[in-house]
Design a protein around this motif. Sequence first.
Motif, PDB file in Angstrom:
ATOM      1  N   PHE A   2       0.842  -1.186   0.000  1.00  0.00           N
ATOM      2  CA  PHE A   2       0.000   0.000   0.000  1.00  0.00           C
ATOM      3  C   PHE A   2       0.882   1.243   0.000  1.00  0.00           C
ATOM      4  O   PHE A   2       1.457   1.607   1.024  1.00  0.00           O
ATOM      5  N   LEU A  76      -7.825  -1.822  -0.848  1.00  0.00           N
ATOM      6  CA  LEU A  76      -7.799  -1.704   0.615  1.00  0.00           C
ATOM      7  C   LEU A  76      -9.219  -1.340   1.046  1.00  0.00           C
ATOM      8  O   LEU A  76      -9.654  -0.202   0.881  1.00  0.00           O
ATOM      9  N   GLY A 101      -6.406  -5.916   1.544  1.00  0.00           N
ATOM     10  CA  GLY A 101      -6.233  -5.474   2.917  1.00  0.00           C
ATOM     11  C   GLY A 101      -7.494  -4.785   3.392  1.00  0.00           C
ATOM     12  O   GLY A 101      -8.434  -4.548   2.626  1.00  0.00           O
TER      13      GLY A 101
END
Length: 291
Positions: A2, A76, A101
Motif C-alpha cells: 500500500f 484496501l 487489505g
Amino acid sequence: MFEGILPAIITPFHRDSGMSLDIEGLRSNIESLLQRGIHGIVPCGSTGESATLTFEEHEQVISKTVEVVNGRIPVLAGTGSNNTEEAIRLTRAAKDAGADGALVISPYYNKPNRSGLVKHFTKLADIGLPIVLYNVPGRTGQNLLPDLVIELARHPNIVGVKEASGDIVQISRIIEGTRDEEFVVLSGDDAMTLPVLALGGAGVISVTANVDPGRMAQMYEAFRAGDLARARDLHFELSPLMRAMFIDTNPIPVKKAVGLSGMAAGPVRLPLDDLDGQKTEQLRKVLASYD
C-alpha cells in the motif's frame, strides 16, 4: 503493498426514493481512475459513506471493486466499526471477496481504553487479512497515540496506518518508531501528502484523487524520482482543489465535484445533505480552473 495515491472512492447512488447503489456507475468510476495512474483504491471508507451503507451494500461495493480492479492495483477495503463483531464480519467478508487489505477506523463514540483498542485491532488482524489502522480523531473523538501504533505494528498482519491527526510531530514519531517494521504510514490528509512523503511516509489515502487522480499521481511520482521542485509545484497547483474538498463535511464536496466532472455520483445519504448553492458555485469555480 500500500503506497502511492490511493483514492478513497465515493459510493455512487441512484436518485431514486431509496438511493440505491449505482453499481454500473461504480464500475465506470473505478475504470476511469485506473486509467489515470493511481496506485491503489479504497472502497467503503468515510468518503464512501460507509456509515450509511447496509452490510449487504458494504459487501457488494467491496466485491464489485475487487472484480473491476482484477488485480491491477491493491484494494484496501474499509471494514471498521465501533462494534468489534461488526468489524469482524466486514473484514471476513472483504477477505472472502479477495481484497488485499482492510482499512480499520478506530472505534468511534465508545472511546475504548488502551487494552480494549489492542484487543479490538488484534482480533481483526488475526483474521489474516493485512490491516491498515485509521486514525482520524476529528471523527472518532480519540487519538491513536504513537506508542500504541508502534506496539500494534509488531503484529505481522498490522501493516500500516492512515494518519489523519493533522499532527506532523505525531506522524514523524510513528515513522521513526516503525522503521524496523514492515509498516507503512499513509497520509490521511491530501494537503499533508508531500510533508509525509518527505518524512518517509508511503503515500496518501486521498479524497482529491477522486477528482484529479492524474496530478496527484504525478506529484507522488515526481517525489519518488527525486524531483522535489516538481513535486512541490504540483502540491501548490493542487492546493486550491484540496481545500475545496473540505468546504463542507467530507464527502459532500467531493461527491458534488465528481458529479460536476461528469462521473457517477448521485446524492449523499442523510444525515448528510447536499452542498448548498453558494458552496456549489464556489466549487464550480475551483473545478473550472483545472480544466
